[in-house]
Design a protein around this motif. Sequence first.
Motif, mmCIF file in Angstrom:
data_model
loop_
_atom_site.group_PDB
_atom_site.id
_atom_site.type_symbol
_atom_site.label_atom_id
_atom_site.label_comp_id
_atom_site.label_asym_id
_atom_site.label_seq_id
_atom_site.Cartn_x
_atom_site.Cartn_y
_atom_site.Cartn_z
ATOM 1 N N ALA A 142 -1.410 0.273 3.049
ATOM 2 C CA ALA A 142 -1.944 -0.171 4.337
ATOM 3 C C ALA A 142 -1.938 0.972 5.351
ATOM 4 O O ALA A 142 -2.806 1.036 6.232
ATOM 5 N N VAL A 143 -0.970 1.873 5.231
ATOM 6 C CA VAL A 143 -0.968 3.048 6.104
ATOM 7 C C VAL A 143 -2.222 3.876 5.856
ATOM 8 O O VAL A 143 -2.906 4.299 6.795
ATOM 9 N N TYR A 144 -2.513 4.098 4.572
ATOM 10 C CA TYR A 144 -3.729 4.856 4.259
ATOM 11 C C TYR A 144 -4.945 4.177 4.870
ATOM 12 O O TYR A 144 -5.788 4.826 5.501
ATOM 13 N N GLN A 145 -5.031 2.856 4.690
ATOM 14 C CA GLN A 145 -6.205 2.134 5.185
ATOM 15 C C GLN A 145 -6.285 2.215 6.713
ATOM 16 O O GLN A 145 -7.375 2.426 7.275
ATOM 17 N N ALA A 146 -5.155 2.077 7.393
ATOM 18 C CA ALA A 146 -5.148 2.166 8.857
ATOM 19 C C ALA A 146 -5.552 3.563 9.315
ATOM 20 O O ALA A 146 -6.284 3.723 10.300
ATOM 21 N N ALA A 147 -5.097 4.588 8.588
ATOM 22 C CA ALA A 147 -5.472 5.959 8.942
ATOM 23 C C ALA A 147 -6.975 6.163 8.735
ATOM 24 O O ALA A 147 -7.643 6.807 9.557
ATOM 25 N N ALA A 148 -7.494 5.598 7.655
ATOM 26 C CA ALA A 148 -8.934 5.722 7.396
ATOM 27 C C ALA A 148 -9.729 4.992 8.472
ATOM 28 O O ALA A 148 -10.744 5.506 8.980
ATOM 29 N N ASN A 149 -9.278 3.803 8.861
ATOM 30 C CA ASN A 149 -9.960 3.066 9.924
ATOM 31 C C ASN A 149 -9.932 3.845 11.238
ATOM 32 O O ASN A 149 -10.922 3.895 11.980
ATOM 33 N N ALA A 150 -8.780 4.447 11.554
ATOM 34 C CA ALA A 150 -8.683 5.224 12.785
ATOM 35 C C ALA A 150 -9.652 6.398 12.755
ATOM 36 O O ALA A 150 -10.288 6.724 13.763
ATOM 37 N N GLY A 151 -9.793 7.018 11.585
ATOM 38 C CA GLY A 151 -10.734 8.124 11.457
ATOM 39 C C GLY A 151 -12.159 7.667 11.699
ATOM 40 O O GLY A 151 -12.948 8.361 12.371
ATOM 41 N N ALA A 152 -12.519 6.492 11.177
ATOM 42 C CA ALA A 152 -13.873 5.966 11.383
ATOM 43 C C ALA A 152 -14.121 5.699 12.861
ATOM 44 O O ALA A 152 -15.211 5.984 13.394
#
Lengths: 265, 265, 265, 265, 265
Positions: free
Chosen positions: A17-27
Amino acid sequence: GDNGAAPQVVGVLPPAAVYQAAANAGAAKAAMPFGKTVLLGVVAGAYVGLCAALLMTVGPNCPGIGQSNPGLAKYITAAIGFPFVLLMILVCGAELFTGNTAMLPAAVYKNWVGSYLGNALGCALGCFLLLNSGLMPQFSNAINAISVTKISYSFKETFIKAVMANWFVVLAVWQATAAQTMGGMFIACLSGISAFVAIGLEHCIANMVFVPLGVITDVPGVTWSAFFLNNLLPVTLGNIVARALCMATVYSLAYGSLGKKVWKQ
Amino acid sequence: GDNGAAPQVVGVLPPAAVYQAAANAGAAKAAMPFGKTVLLGVVAGAYVGLCAALLMTVGPNCPGIGQSNPGLAKYITAAIGFPFVLLMILVCGAELFTGNTAMLPAAVYKNWVGSYLGNALGCALGCFLLLNSGLMPQFSNAINAISVTKISYSFKETFIKAVMANWFVVLAVWQATAAQTMGGMFIACLSGISAFVAIGLEHCIANMVFVPLGVITDVPGVTWSAFFLNNLLPVTLGNIVARALCMATVYSLAYGSLGKKVWKQ
Amino acid sequence: GDNGAAPQVVGVLPPAAVYQAAANAGAAKAAMPFGKTVLLGVVAGAYVGLCAALLMTVGPNCPGIGQSNPGLAKYITAAIGFPFVLLMILVCGAELFTGNTAMLPAAVYKNWVGSYLGNALGCALGCFLLLNSGLMPQFSNAINAISVTKISYSFKETFIKAVMANWFVVLAVWQATAAQTMGGMFIACLSGISAFVAIGLEHCIANMVFVPLGVITDVPGVTWSAFFLNNLLPVTLGNIVARALCMATVYSLAYGSLGKKVWKQ
Amino acid sequence: GDNGAAPQVVGVLPPAAVYQAAANAGAAKAAMPFGKTVLLGVVAGAYVGLCAALLMTVGPNCPGIGQSNPGLAKYITAAIGFPFVLLMILVCGAELFTGNTAMLPAAVYKNWVGSYLGNALGCALGCFLLLNSGLMPQFSNAINAISVTKISYSFKETFIKAVMANWFVVLAVWQATAAQTMGGMFIACLSGISAFVAIGLEHCIANMVFVPLGVITDVPGVTWSAFFLNNLLPVTLGNIVARALCMATVYSLAYGSLGKKVWKQ
Amino acid sequence: GDNGAAPQVVGVLPPAAVYQAAANAGAAKAAMPFGKTVLLGVVAGAYVGLCAALLMTVGPNCPGIGQSNPGLAKYITAAIGFPFVLLMILVCGAELFTGNTAMLPAAVYKNWVGSYLGNALGCALGCFLLLNSGLMPQFSNAINAISVTKISYSFKETFIKAVMANWFVVLAVWQATAAQTMGGMFIACLSGISAFVAIGLEHCIANMVFVPLGVITDVPGVTWSAFFLNNLLPVTLGNIVARALCMATVYSLAYGSLGKKVWKQ
């Protein structure tokens, strides 16, 4: 606390979920208007300048500790000052070039350019405030020592120190993303930032304060060209490699879209 | 903590929500009766006086550390005493002039006048308690050093130090607004307040304790006119600029009504 | 932690709710049977005695720090020992005379008498344990210094130091009421208790351990009459003023029933 | 954090619920199979042994601090090592004789015997590991000083030190029961454990490591009979009195079944 | 916080749930593709290398503290550096050989081999970065002292030190599993990791950085064969025994499938 009746809650994200949150923040960063990215980049740069004033006031003015226990003096310098920058940036909102861990589509380049430009302007604003505060004497120990050190290593060494530095910075951002409390975010910032500062690694935005102050105050040997060629160029490249390769690519393989292709799960 | 079954909770506000919460708090302050603002301003001023007694007891009475490691002595002075003021103010409720970050409608001016007046009265109450406590000898090192320093810089330098100081203070308030736990609020207060005190920046309400105590105890050169002209005037102006421009305007552009006009999102 | 899906939770009470919770706690105290109040007062007094043993073991036995950095020695004495008392009292449950902030109806007087009596008995129990533990030599530095200091100030000075002390104590209780976590409660206790101890302010229950131990161990000049007249009387009065006036009245004006009458909102 | 929309949550138990949770935990311990109690007792004893290695490595090997600031040296010894034992026991699960606060039905005696036996076996395992680790030279300062001290007081003094010690330990367990977070549990453990170790109080299970190591390494005057008669017997009795009387009985009167009879509420 | 209306929440797992969560995590690890295990093992090894740079910069460069207070110097070395590794691994996600506590089915062996191999590769990457960073002079004190120490004990002593080390590491992992917040996870990591480093115990993956750097920089007596035979072999065996026997077997007996057979509850 064994309290069967009350509901259990979880206050930290698991790795995937950390990875996914980081990816969302990047988007979200990629979709931000360019001007707003620059503005929030100026803010981040100014925070770097403000907190550099704290860093330069405390640790480098501890000659007693520095003589008998230089390792401890380095950690004091590292722990008091810059961990607060990242906390301010993440909590209040600002764009730090080295903290954006997203990978490489075109929209991200716009964020990179905007945050780098904004960070540079913000650091210049920070330098302006410090130079006109009447407090330069208390910063001179730090400026003399740090600005010379930053331009004294080979291109390869500086590049490697930049890779290591930003690996720590992005680990701090990643952990702060996992943390769902202020206390947890501070521990995340402290762990990564104090590590890179204590070891003496290289962060391109932080250097935009320390080395220019060295140039402006005529520290011997510290010139604009030495700053750009011996430091800013290899450091910027190393910082980019760390965030793009060491974190974004690796964790996309582990928990993201690259992984779905490779492991076929 | 990978515990799939238990619900994930978030204990810190994201940046845009912090801005909104700060804006809401400003609106509530503007709507407060004037007398109540003054009362809560007196309370805040008294807390400044009480915690100044702690600040003056500990850090400035560490001559051993001060001689060999002046940077560390500054941080001890900065970390023990004033971070608790802001925590008390935010947790128990009180009105601090420098902490109100709202922008400039008429209703806010009333809050500014009320809190500044209340803070001054509260600081006077604090000074009265300290002067009659029998403890003045233990405060004299601090009063002698701090009150002279505060009036020794140029108007421009003092103004810039005041801008930097209140930028840190408002960053602390902003982060404490994001934090939804006491621990997080303390980290927020510690980060901003310890920074401005350690660097030696200028906060108009804090100075209402330190410099008047210098005047009253006849520190050479410390006079009421020097206090008002060399210190309180430029510091008050600088503090206002920081809170109105550096935080309120910038974050309204990023997350608020100004931003909606500018970025047209 | 920007995690839109997960619910936001708040772990600290806002100021008005803190006032209400403190008022409710006062009402519950007033309704408690007298014997139970005395029992829980004995418990609180015993905790004061136990933690006084910690305070006296650590800080006052640091002559190296005390000589070169007396301010730091005071803070070590203040931070290690008594903050734990208040935490134990608030978490496990006990009645401390100085911590009851409710205002003045008849039912509250019963709580005051019961807790004061219980605290005195508990402190006597604590003194009995310390005197028979074989550890008195390690407490003698502290007893000699503290017991003499406590009786050496004028009535007015002692009264003012008692007002300031209990203002800090009640601020600690108030903040602990706001905190909804153990970590937050500890920060609350540390902030207020360490402040009053480091500055050298006056707390009537704590003094029921330090000064009687001075009398019993024949510290020159420390007598029962000096304790009662020079210390316990003005300190008890000052402590009462602080809790009734500085906190209860002020915050009732700001957030409670007095405020509803005054501000007509 | 004034965030009206988000739900308020409470992360610490109020006093009456702490008592109830402690009583429930005692009932669960009483119902545990004897063999499982012994097994979890061995685990707890082993944790005592492991953490004793940390305690003996750090604090007692600080002669510089010990000479000029013995109080601080005692606190370092007290804070680094044993607070972790109680945290490990409470978080991972283990049975510590001194931590069981339940009162006196027959089923509880079985738990007492099982945990005491298991703790003794676990401490023996811990001693075996330390003796065969090649690290005994770094433990010798601690073993020499602590093992002699433990057998040098009178029966009465040792008994009283044991009452005080376990009052602190059970206060730590009680506070950890109230805390619903790891951070809160650590503060609870630190507060009680560091207090009893720093003051030099007596804990029967901890002594099962320090004194036997003194006997085995031939510290002059430290014999098995001195251990059992001068230390283990009075300490075990004092520890039992503290947990049964000072906490269980008192809080049953305040919040439990005894109180219902006495106060008739 | 006595706030009857707001819901109570629990932020830490009780012991039996910790065991279950650890068992579930082990099952997930066993099911992971081999290549992904190696990749995440490389990541963990690289974090060990990065944080070893911090450990080597701070503690071992404090000769002043080391001479007068060697115990404190050991704790500084232990607290600053490696606790962050475990936090990074658990929060961001990575596979550490010594942290996998699952028992012995075939699928787990695959995880063991993959993580050991990955950790070795990651440590090699870490060493490569350190050797090419230009910072080796600041690491030499640490490398000289640590690499010699690691090969100087007998097989039995080294094996026992490895059992103790990994007992602490797995206790840290177990506690971090219980903690549902970042702050709690950090306390868990700090407690176990600082203990094993301060005492001077043996961890096979950490040694893959320190001893090879000693071999490569020609520390007298430090050879590859000494590393493999005197250190890596007994340490790997001891680490495995600790995680399989001391934690997994014991807690399966207490809370898991073994216990259901044995205690017949």
